[in-house]
Design an enzyme around this catalytic site. Structure first.
Site, PDB file in Angstrom:
ATOM      1  N   ASN A 173      26.109  18.152  17.709  1.00  0.00           N
ATOM      2  CA  ASN A 173      27.198  17.762  18.618  1.00  0.00           C
ATOM      3  C   ASN A 173      27.794  18.929  19.409  1.00  0.00           C
ATOM      4  O   ASN A 173      28.374  18.717  20.469  1.00  0.00           O
ATOM      5  CB  ASN A 173      28.295  16.983  17.867  1.00  0.00           C
ATOM      6  CG  ASN A 173      28.972  17.793  16.797  1.00  0.00           C
ATOM      7  OD1 ASN A 173      28.432  18.799  16.342  1.00  0.00           O
ATOM      8  ND2 ASN A 173      30.140  17.358  16.385  1.00  0.00           N
ATOM      9  N   GLU A 274      31.375  23.352   6.710  1.00  0.00           N
ATOM     10  CA  GLU A 274      32.246  22.665   7.677  1.00  0.00           C
ATOM     11  C   GLU A 274      31.725  21.241   7.778  1.00  0.00           C
ATOM     12  O   GLU A 274      30.716  20.987   8.435  1.00  0.00           O
ATOM     13  CB  GLU A 274      32.177  23.366   9.037  1.00  0.00           C
ATOM     14  CG  GLU A 274      32.678  24.794   9.037  1.00  0.00           C
ATOM     15  CD  GLU A 274      34.187  24.892   8.961  1.00  0.00           C
ATOM     16  OE1 GLU A 274      34.867  23.862   9.109  1.00  0.00           O
ATOM     17  OE2 GLU A 274      34.692  25.999   8.738  1.00  0.00           O
ATOM     18  N   GLU A 409      34.169   7.961   8.440  1.00  0.00           N
ATOM     19  CA  GLU A 409      34.097   8.623   9.748  1.00  0.00           C
ATOM     20  C   GLU A 409      33.193   7.770  10.658  1.00  0.00           C
ATOM     21  O   GLU A 409      32.112   7.363  10.257  1.00  0.00           O
ATOM     22  CB  GLU A 409      33.475  10.011   9.542  1.00  0.00           C
ATOM     23  CG  GLU A 409      33.417  10.865  10.778  1.00  0.00           C
ATOM     24  CD  GLU A 409      32.681  12.195  10.518  1.00  0.00           C
ATOM     25  OE1 GLU A 409      31.781  12.242   9.668  1.00  0.00           O
ATOM     26  OE2 GLU A 409      33.029  13.181  11.183  1.00  0.00           O
TER      27      GLU A 409
END
Ligand code: NAD
Length: 505
Positions: A173, A274, A409
């Site tokens: 992304n 992350e 999500e």
């Protein structure tokens, strides 16, 4: 009402041919300062998600090839760690200058493989470059300390030393910024790296390697191994179990992060993870509704909702709910234009894969079945003359509290708006998920601003803003959003060991 659609007629091949600096378009891996194909001869396709056309075939490296890249990084480590911080800073600064000078070509390449609109891609190139510049400066400040010894006749000092070879795995992304945020810090610290870019978007990372080579970063210091989705588990296992790799830094989903953490345990590597987010975006009754609506458009829909810190659950106080929804829907309708990222006027591009689009559809179907109402979007758009994975920006109201999009999500363009009645209730609901990356809220009450910022179980909070994240800010999450911080002065610390030295004098 159907969404506005940009004129399409985009040919991926013709757009690729517009990249002026042809040497930036690479299809081989970069190992030990050389461009190498897979010894097996295997390749995989890189596809434009806005047309589904193949734009490149890239070397499909396997675990043995990764081992060779790790060896190259290990061989280069002694020389790189011996350079002065000032020398490393100088080379990183040159790399930064070259990235900025290549902004237009890099942005076009990024849009072609990732789909985000060209303006957003250009923004990412500069955002990505900012980490290289920042860590060029931080390299010179990785100082140790002198401690007050409890024992007479002794002195205690600490020195900071590079961890060693770092294995770096990045997502699709942010194909440039996720690489530079890690590699900039690692190289500044004196580590050498093997990067495995996302299989969907390897071209941007390879272009960065080309520019690093031109900047004079020595052979073996930065290596990039590309591989297909099928080859990824074996490549990931090699990077996380090879004893010469002393640090693994991963950005991606929480399930893959857990898998890599388990694998890395066998050789006790330093880890930075992350991982996924599920950001609450809260609009209190005393909020500036126009400002909140304006920022939510950006915070929810940039990169078609495929951003780890994008708003995923919107909570609006019941007393301003209808008013806010009206303002927000009007803004989304006015501002977003769906289309190929390189088509004139596009502000909203495709989703990266069919799998991503199908997840959006599935979450939407389940929310509607539970009673949610679609007030905008909700379909694959009509009128697009190409075959990309497009899905309209979608706003849902009257969303029940227990639908999947309230706890999972989405990573796509669904914007569910929930109603709440008290501060305690909304904080409980905001914190009710397993992850905690970012959170946002709008309120004009200063006391509440402190209270809520402290109460949200996340690593980053936006108060009256939906735009967070810069090279100077520690970036990272809590709970199952992972561990470690990137950017800021903490980012370089992830690649440094602290050694204590006690002197008897
Ligand atoms: P993903 O976990 O499927 O993939 C991320 C990367 O890991 C890709 O390069 C992929 O090829 C690789 N990968 C997958 N399986 C692997 C394995 N077994 N071994 C080694 N590598 C493997 O995630 P995604 O869907 O591509 O990216 C979206 C996710 O990333 C979201 O959950 C998002 O929140 C998260 N993300 C987090 C941040 C952050 O800073 N916290 C930033 C961007 C994205």
């Amino acid at each position: 009402m159907p969404f506005q659609v940009s004129a399409m007629g985009i040919s991926s091949a013709a757009e690729l041919a517009k990249i002026g600096d042809r040497a930036l378009v690479r299809s081989e891996a970069y190992v030990g300062g050389r461009w190498v194909g897979a010894p097996s001869g295997k390749t995989f396709d890189v596809v434009d998600p806005g047309t589904l056309d193949r734009i490149a075939t890239v070397a499909d490296m396997d675990a043995d090839d990764v081992r060779r890249a790790v060896d190259a990084a290990h061989d280069a480590f002694a020389g790189w760690r011996a350079t002065t911080a000032k020398q490393r800073a100088g080379l990183l600064r040159k790399w930064f200058d070259l990235i900025v000078a290549s902004k237009d070509d890099l942005a076009r390449l990024l849009t072609l493989e990732c789909g985000k609109p060209l303006g957003e891609a250009a923004g990412e190139v500069l955002y990505g470059a900012s980490f290289v510049e920042w860590f060029a400066e931080e390299a010179k400040r990785a100082d140790g300390d002198v401690f007050q010894s409890p024992a007479a006749g002794t002195r205690i000092v600490t020195i900071k030393q590079p961890v060693g070879v770092a294995g770096i795995i990045t997502p699709y992304n942010f194909p440039i910024a996720m690489v530079t945020r890690k590699v900039g810090a690692a190289l500044a610290a004196g580590c050498t790296v093997v990067v495995r870019p996302a299989h969907e978007t390897p071209l941007s990372a390879l272009a960065l390697c080309e520019l690093a080579e031109r900047a004079g970063i020595p052979p073996g210091v930065l290596n990039a191994v590309t591989c297909s989705a099928d080859g990824t588990p074996a490549v990931g296992r090699e990077l996380t179990t090879n004893p010469l790799v002393r640090k693994v830094s991963f950005t991606g989903s929480t399930p893959v992060g857990k898998l890599l953490m388990g694998q890395a345990a066998s050789t006790m590597k330093r880890l930075s993870l992350e991982l996924g987010g599920n950001a609450p975006f809260i609009v209190f009754e005393d909020a500036d509704l126009d400002a909140a609506a304006e920022q939510l458009v950006f915070c929810k829909f940039r990169n078609s909702g495929q951003t780890c810190i994008c708003a995923n659950r919107i909570f609006v106080h019941e007393s301003v709910y209808a008013d806010f929804v009206d303002r927000f829907v009007a803004l989304v309708t006015a501002k977003l234009r769906v289309g190929h990222g390189l088509a004139e006027g596009t502000t909203f591009g495709p989703i990266i894969t069919e799998r991503g689009a199908a997840k959006v559809e599935d979450q939407l179907r389940r929310a509607v079945a539970a009673g949610a109402r679609v007030v905008l979007g909700g379909r694959r758009p009509e009128g697009l003359a190409v075959r990309g994975h497009f899905f309209e920006p979608t706003v849902l109201v009257d969303v029940p509290a227990d639908v999947p999009m309230s706890c999972e999500e989405t990573f796509g363009p669904l914007c569910p708006i929930f109603s709440f009645s008290s501060e305690d209730e909304v904080i409980r609901r905001a914190n009710s998920v397993d992850v905690g990356l970012a959170g946002y809220f709008y309120s004009r009450d200063v006391a509440r601003a402190f209270r809520v910022a402290e109460a949200l179980e996340v690593g980053m909070v936006g108060v009256n803003t939906g735009a967070i994240g810069s090279e100077v800010m520690p970036f990272g999450g809590v709970k199952e959003s992972g561990m470690g911080r990137e950017g800021s002065r903490y980012g370089i610390a992830e690649y440094l060991n602290i050694k204590s030295v006690v002197f008897s004098i």
